[in-house]
Design a protein around this motif. Structure first.
Motif, mmCIF file in Angstrom:
data_model
loop_
_atom_site.group_PDB
_atom_site.id
_atom_site.type_symbol
_atom_site.label_atom_id
_atom_site.label_comp_id
_atom_site.label_asym_id
_atom_site.label_seq_id
_atom_site.Cartn_x
_atom_site.Cartn_y
_atom_site.Cartn_z
ATOM 1 N N LYS A 160 0.813 -1.228 0.000
ATOM 2 C CA LYS A 160 0.000 0.000 0.000
ATOM 3 C C LYS A 160 0.843 1.273 0.000
ATOM 4 O O LYS A 160 0.339 2.348 -0.284
ATOM 5 C CB LYS A 160 -0.886 0.043 1.262
ATOM 6 N N SER A 203 -8.198 -1.060 3.589
ATOM 7 C CA SER A 203 -8.827 -1.003 2.279
ATOM 8 C C SER A 203 -7.777 -1.317 1.209
ATOM 9 O O SER A 203 -6.605 -0.958 1.343
ATOM 10 C CB SER A 203 -9.436 0.378 2.056
ATOM 11 N N ASN A 254 -6.197 -0.439 -1.538
ATOM 12 C CA ASN A 254 -5.833 0.642 -2.458
ATOM 13 C C ASN A 254 -4.476 1.180 -2.042
ATOM 14 O O ASN A 254 -4.120 1.106 -0.865
ATOM 15 C CB ASN A 254 -6.867 1.779 -2.371
ATOM 16 N N SER A 265 -10.545 4.143 -2.168
ATOM 17 C CA SER A 265 -10.877 2.761 -1.826
ATOM 18 C C SER A 265 -11.568 2.125 -3.030
ATOM 19 O O SER A 265 -12.073 2.830 -3.904
ATOM 20 C CB SER A 265 -11.828 2.728 -0.632
ATOM 21 N N HIS A 281 -6.752 12.290 1.760
ATOM 22 C CA HIS A 281 -6.999 10.855 1.793
ATOM 23 C C HIS A 281 -7.995 10.594 0.680
ATOM 24 O O HIS A 281 -8.652 11.520 0.234
ATOM 25 C CB HIS A 281 -7.636 10.537 3.146
HETATM 26 MG MG MG Z 1 -8.338 3.111 3.669
#
Ligand code: MG
Ligand code: TXA
Length: 331
Positions: free
Chosen positions: A56, A143, A145, A151, A236
């Motif tokens: 990630k 998540s 991503n 996401s 984010h």
């Molecule tokens: Mg997340």
């Protein structure tokens, strides 16, 4: 250059067996949940958890949610109290994460980023549950991503965002296709370390109104302690294009993300979160629409930014605005 090679698998008995084997071997895999897809690995194995962070590109100070098949199982790791049992009874399996004190501070050293608390959840997805039931350890699953990106609520969007992504090491990433995530927005996170002062750390599918309707009181005064929920950093969920919120009418060079019936024609790309203005439907479409817009933006530059219509700041609208607001913050 080291990179991620991802592969989609259709659900079947043998696929599930293969994913269980991968997890037992300390590999990372992508599993569907009812909220968003999760990048899962053995939460008790620091080496496996390190792969999640690497894949990630996630900062090591940001803890991961620990997923299990039952309250009895999660009780081995988290200190449940009466209120926590009640929340679990009402909302699990489902889109709720409870932050509780750990039973033993040495557990989950990497997954909990060294905190004395852990976030625990039982997802309401048949495939996820059947896999986590076959394991004798809980799953850490953020998540699925790259850090700070959108996401994903379907297997194809997961594949698009990870395949051939350059990372610090070569990773094979199997993705189990479980269809579209029905909820479409991440779990509501409640800090339940103090049962007398429950706080919502991340708004999600389960709203404050819904908690209240079950007799659960939420404490809304700001905390005197600094709560560490690093996933709540300002920027984010960000796509590659700029986002402008609360727009009444889009400019010609803007794509238009709207909600409910529209009374004007817009000559650029229009994506409606829900034609009828239904917030539940809107939440379930949010990330898939943003992924689709990102693909169009990167391949055609047909628009230069995204204008978002005013979304009512009630119930699930609050969670949708939260994601869009963080996506709109400049890098
Ligand atoms: Mg997340
Ligand atoms: O719906 C969901 O919750 C999905 C699915 C896959 O379960 N997972 C998810 O994980 O959204 P992630 O890592 O993307 O977001 C987890 C958030 C982060 O903001 C993290 O900082 C916070 O939970 N978190 C995890 N453990 C925590 C803790 N002990 N204290 C405070 N925040 C915590």
């Amino acid at each position: 250059m080291p990179m991620i090679i991802s592969q989609l698998f259709q659900d079947s008995k043998s696929t599930r067996k293969f994913f269980v084997n991968c997890l037992n071997k300390g590999q990372c895999v992508v599993l569907p949940t009812e909220t968003v897809y999760g990048l899962a690995a053995n939460a008790l194995d620091d080496k496996a958890v390190a792969k999640i962070y690497a894949i990630k590109g996630r900062p090591l100070f940001n803890p991961l949610i620990i997923h299990g098949p039952s309250v009895e199982f999660l009780e081995k790791y988290a200190q449940f109290h009466e209120t926590a049992y009640e929340l679990a009874r009402i909302f699990w399996p489902g889109p709720l994460t409870l932050i509780l004190n750990k039973k033993r501070s040495q557990d989950f050293s990497l997954a909990s980023a060294g905190l004395e608390t852990i976030g625990v959840r039982i997802p309401a997805h048949e495939i996820f549950l059947s896999i986590v039931r076959s394991l004798d350890f809980p799953l850490a699953a953020p998540s699925a991503n790259p850090s700070n990106f959108l996401s994903a609520t379907n297997a194809e969007d997961v594949k698009k965002s990870f395949d051939k992504l350059v990372t610090s090491y070569n990773a094979d990433l199997p993705i189990l296709n479980g269809g579209a995530s029905l909820v479409g927005i991440e779990s509501t996170i409640i800090d339940a370390t103090n049962p007398a002062q429950l706080r919502i750390l991340r708004p999600g599918f389960i709203t404050e109104e819904s908690l209240k309707s079950h007799g659960i009181q939420i404490f809304t005064q700001p905390s005197s302690q600094k709560i560490i929920a690093p996933g709540q950093l300002d920027r984010h969920y960000a796509p590659d294009f700029p986002i402008f919120l609360n727009v009444a009418k889009p400019k010609p060079n803007q794509a238009w993300l709207c909600l409910g019936p529209q009374d004007f024609q817009h000559d650029n790309i229009v994506m409606n979160l829900s034609e009828t203005g239904d917030l539940v439907e809107a939440a379930s479409h949010l990330f898939a629409h943003l992924h689709c817009l990102n693909k169009i933006y990167l391949s055609t530059q047909a628009f230069s930014s995204l204008a978002v219509q005013n979304i009512p700041s009630i119930g699930l609208g609050i969670s949708i605005i939260d994601r869009l607001f963080r996506g709109s913050q400049k890098a």
